[in-house]
Design an enzyme around this catalytic site. Structure first.
Site, short mmCIF file in Angstrom:
data_model
loop_
_atom_site.label_atom_id
_atom_site.label_comp_id
_atom_site.label_asym_id
_atom_site.label_seq_id
_atom_site.Cartn_x
_atom_site.Cartn_y
_atom_site.Cartn_z
N ALA A 247 4.54 86.92 7.62
CA ALA A 247 3.80 87.96 6.90
C ALA A 247 2.50 88.26 7.63
O ALA A 247 1.94 87.41 8.31
CB ALA A 247 3.52 87.48 5.49
N CYS A 255 6.77 100.10 20.72
CA CYS A 255 8.23 100.19 20.51
C CYS A 255 8.66 100.31 19.05
O CYS A 255 9.32 101.28 18.69
CB CYS A 255 8.91 99.00 21.17
SG CYS A 255 8.85 99.10 22.96
N1 LIG Z 1 6.83 98.06 26.54
C1 LIG Z 1 7.83 97.37 26.02
O1 LIG Z 1 7.64 96.29 25.46
C2 LIG Z 1 9.24 97.91 26.09
C3 LIG Z 1 10.30 97.05 25.72
C4 LIG Z 1 11.59 97.56 25.75
C5 LIG Z 1 11.81 98.89 26.07
N2 LIG Z 1 10.76 99.69 26.41
C6 LIG Z 1 11.03 101.09 26.73
O2 LIG Z 1 10.86 101.28 28.12
C7 LIG Z 1 10.32 102.59 28.36
C8 LIG Z 1 9.04 102.46 29.13
O3 LIG Z 1 8.10 101.79 28.33
P1 LIG Z 1 6.78 101.15 28.94
O4 LIG Z 1 6.11 100.41 27.84
O5 LIG Z 1 7.11 100.48 30.20
O6 LIG Z 1 5.97 102.51 29.22
P2 LIG Z 1 4.61 102.67 30.03
O7 LIG Z 1 3.94 103.84 29.44
O8 LIG Z 1 3.91 101.36 30.11
O9 LIG Z 1 5.09 103.01 31.52
C9 LIG Z 1 5.77 104.18 31.86
C10 LIG Z 1 5.44 104.50 33.30
O10 LIG Z 1 6.27 105.58 33.74
C11 LIG Z 1 5.50 106.37 34.63
N3 LIG Z 1 6.13 107.68 34.85
C12 LIG Z 1 6.06 108.80 34.10
N4 LIG Z 1 6.78 109.79 34.69
C13 LIG Z 1 7.32 109.28 35.82
C14 LIG Z 1 8.16 109.78 36.84
N5 LIG Z 1 8.61 111.04 36.80
N6 LIG Z 1 8.52 108.96 37.87
C15 LIG Z 1 8.08 107.70 37.90
N7 LIG Z 1 7.27 107.14 36.95
C16 LIG Z 1 6.90 107.92 35.93
C17 LIG Z 1 4.15 106.42 33.96
O11 LIG Z 1 3.14 106.84 34.84
C18 LIG Z 1 3.99 104.96 33.50
O12 LIG Z 1 3.36 104.18 34.49
C19 LIG Z 1 10.16 103.24 26.99
O13 LIG Z 1 11.28 104.01 26.70
C20 LIG Z 1 10.09 102.05 26.07
O14 LIG Z 1 10.52 102.37 24.77
C21 LIG Z 1 9.48 99.23 26.44
#
Ligand SMILES: NC(=O)c1ccc[n+]([C@@H]2O[C@H](COP(=O)([O-])OP(=O)(O)OC[C@H]3O[C@@H](n4cnc5c(N)ncnc54)[C@H](O)[C@@H]3O)[C@@H](O)[C@H]2O)c1
Length: 442
Positions: A247, A255
């Site tokens: 809790a 996410c």
């Molecule tokens: N953060 C988590 O814990 C986590 C866990 C599981 C899944 N995800 C999923 O993974 C995905 C990414 O999440 P994140 O937290 O890593 O995001 P983030 O925002 O930390 O990183 C995304 C990166 O992508 C880059 N980017 C944007 N456009 C781009 C392009 N055209 N070419 C190359 N790079 C580009 C951005 O500049 C940024 O550095 C999301 O869909 C998220 O839901 C995240």
């Protein structure tokens, strides 16, 4: 060993990319942020994630970082899409970064495109159609959702509970499965739609557990039960399990809030009202505000009261402030006219929390405070000299939004200590004829 390109050097892209390098693959990480790529080339991880620096240092010779699309796709066999998919204003997934990667791929390219970003069910089908229409039929498509949790991301990559691989074509799925060789985990091979759904359903289920236990905690406060004992008693049941049964002031992060919204809206857009998820979201929104009522109970009107927020990150071991309950709580307190003084060991909220003060240590935040709220379960809070802190505070009120501190110790030190759903939280409620629910904080 394969040559893999990661699009996106965020949490998902870097952890997965560095993890694959550790498994022996040659990895190119491409991001559009020049500073980020330059920092990585110089050995700097752009965010706080335990263990990632070591992974980078250990695998330098198998890693390269670039902003260039041409360099990114040069000889790449696998193209992992790990870009952000934040919610739009409507709460649906903003897939513009995903499409910008796909739109940049030159016609005729071959390989396998692997979707790691979290996307609504049906996205793979749309990407497949777009690839085919753009002369990229030679690129296979695989959905391989990412399940890492920030704070334990490196371990989550190295010791995953499962690897989910959804493909249109068996050979593509097989090739992606082979990349994971060296990891000891069950592999779920399925179709693209089901793989996409596993991700949304998993996060929505975990968020549901959190809202469920938070509601149990709220009822515990009314009936004199103690949530810590209740959750332990429930969690030892193997059918239930103890994780995500703590809790607190609700879930946050990049996410859970968006993924549950994606699923709710996906269902709605498809003609189904996913009622349970509405409740999960609503419970969470109210839970973040609950400490305000608890503070009002002790301090009355909060105007000009100085409230220390201990921890700002959405959970411990990360500096991620996306959708952090601390931001909602701080905004509510500021709206009540309180002075907010915030401390966090790694998260920097200066650009987000206008009107708040920031303290370099927890003890500094507690100086002259009328009350403190534990917002993030940082281990550092166990090191605070609480007896000294009590002497520094104006009134010794501590609302523990994470049930992180030892209640008996805090009370024995003379604190007016309250957790979330912990017993004896309302011992000093005044006698009144008012029905009990009217006297409860939100
Ligand atoms: N953060 C988590 O814990 C986590 C866990 C599981 C899944 N995800 C999923 O993974 C995905 C990414 O999440 P994140 O937290 O890593 O995001 P983030 O925002 O930390 O990183 C995304 C990166 O992508 C880059 N980017 C944007 N456009 C781009 C392009 N055209 N070419 C190359 N790079 C580009 C951005 O500049 C940024 O550095 C999301 O869909 C998220 O839901 C995240």
């Amino acid at each position: 060993m394969a040559r893999i390109t990661m699009f996106g050097a965020g949490y998902a892209g870097l952890v997965t990319g560095l993890g694959f390098a550790e498994l022996g693959h040659e990895v190119v990480v491409r991001d559009v942020l020049t500073d980020r790529i330059e920092g990585l080339r110089a050995g700097r991880i752009p965010f706080f994630e335990p263990g990632l620096d070591e992974l980078l240092a250990r695998n330098r010779e198998r890693l390269s970082f670039t902003t260039s699309m041409a360099k990114a796709i040069d000889a790449a066999e696998f193209l992992f899409v790990c870009v952000g998919t934040p919610p739009t204003y409507s709460g649906d997934a903003n897939l513009s970064a995903v499409w910008s990667v796909i739109d940049e791929l030159p016609p005729g390219l071959r390989g396998v495109l692997v979707m790691k970003s979290t996307v609504p069910v049906g996205t793979g089908e749309k990407v497949r159609a777009t690839l085919d229409a753009r002369g990229l039929a030679g690129i296979g498509y695989v959905s391989c959702p990412e399940f890492l949790a920030e704070g334990t991301a490196v371990r989550d990559f190295m010791e995953p509970d499962r690897i989910v691989i959804g493909s249109f074509d068996d050979a593509d799925g097989e090739a992606v499965e082979a990349l994971h060789e060296g990891l000891d985990a069950p592999v779920v091979r399925t179709d693209v739609y089901s793989a996409e759904m596993v991700k949304l359903a998993s996060n929505s289920f975990l968020a549901t557990r959190i809202s469920f236990i938070n509601e149990i905690a709220n009822v515990c406060e009314l009936v004199g039960a103690d949530i810590e004992s209740v959750a332990r008693g429930m969690g030892l049941d193997k059918r239930i399990g103890s994780r995500y049964l703590r809790a607190g002031i609700g879930y946050g992060g990049s996410c859970f809030p968006k993924d549950i919204s994606f699923l709710k809206l996906l269902a709605g857009n498809s003609g189904y009202n996913f009622q349970l998820l509405n409740a999960v979201i609503q419970v969470n929104e109210l839970q973040m505000r609950r400490p305000v009522g608890k503070l009002q109970k002790h301090l009355g009107n909060l105007r000009d009261k100085r409230v220390a927020l201990l921890g700002l990150a959405f959970k411990a071991n990360t500096d991620d402030l996306r959708e952090a309950p601390s931001i909602v709580l701080a905004s509510r307190l500021l709206a009540e006219g309180a002075q907010v003084v915030a401390w966090d060991p790694v998260a920097d909220a200066r650009g987000l929390l206008h009107g708040a003060e920031f303290a370099p240590t927890a003890l500094d935040a507690l100086r002259d405070a009328d009350a403190a709220v534990v917002v993030t379960e940082w281990p550092e809070l166990h090191e605070v000299p609480w007896a000294e802190a009590k002497a520094l505070m104006r009134t010794p009120v501590v609302v523990d939004g994470r049930n992180h501190l030892d209640a008996a110790t805090m009370r024995s030190l003379g604190f007016q200590y309250e957790g979330m759903g912990r017993s004896a939280v309302f011992p000093e409620l005044p006698e009144t004829e008012e029905p009990v629910e009217r006297r409860l904080p939100l």
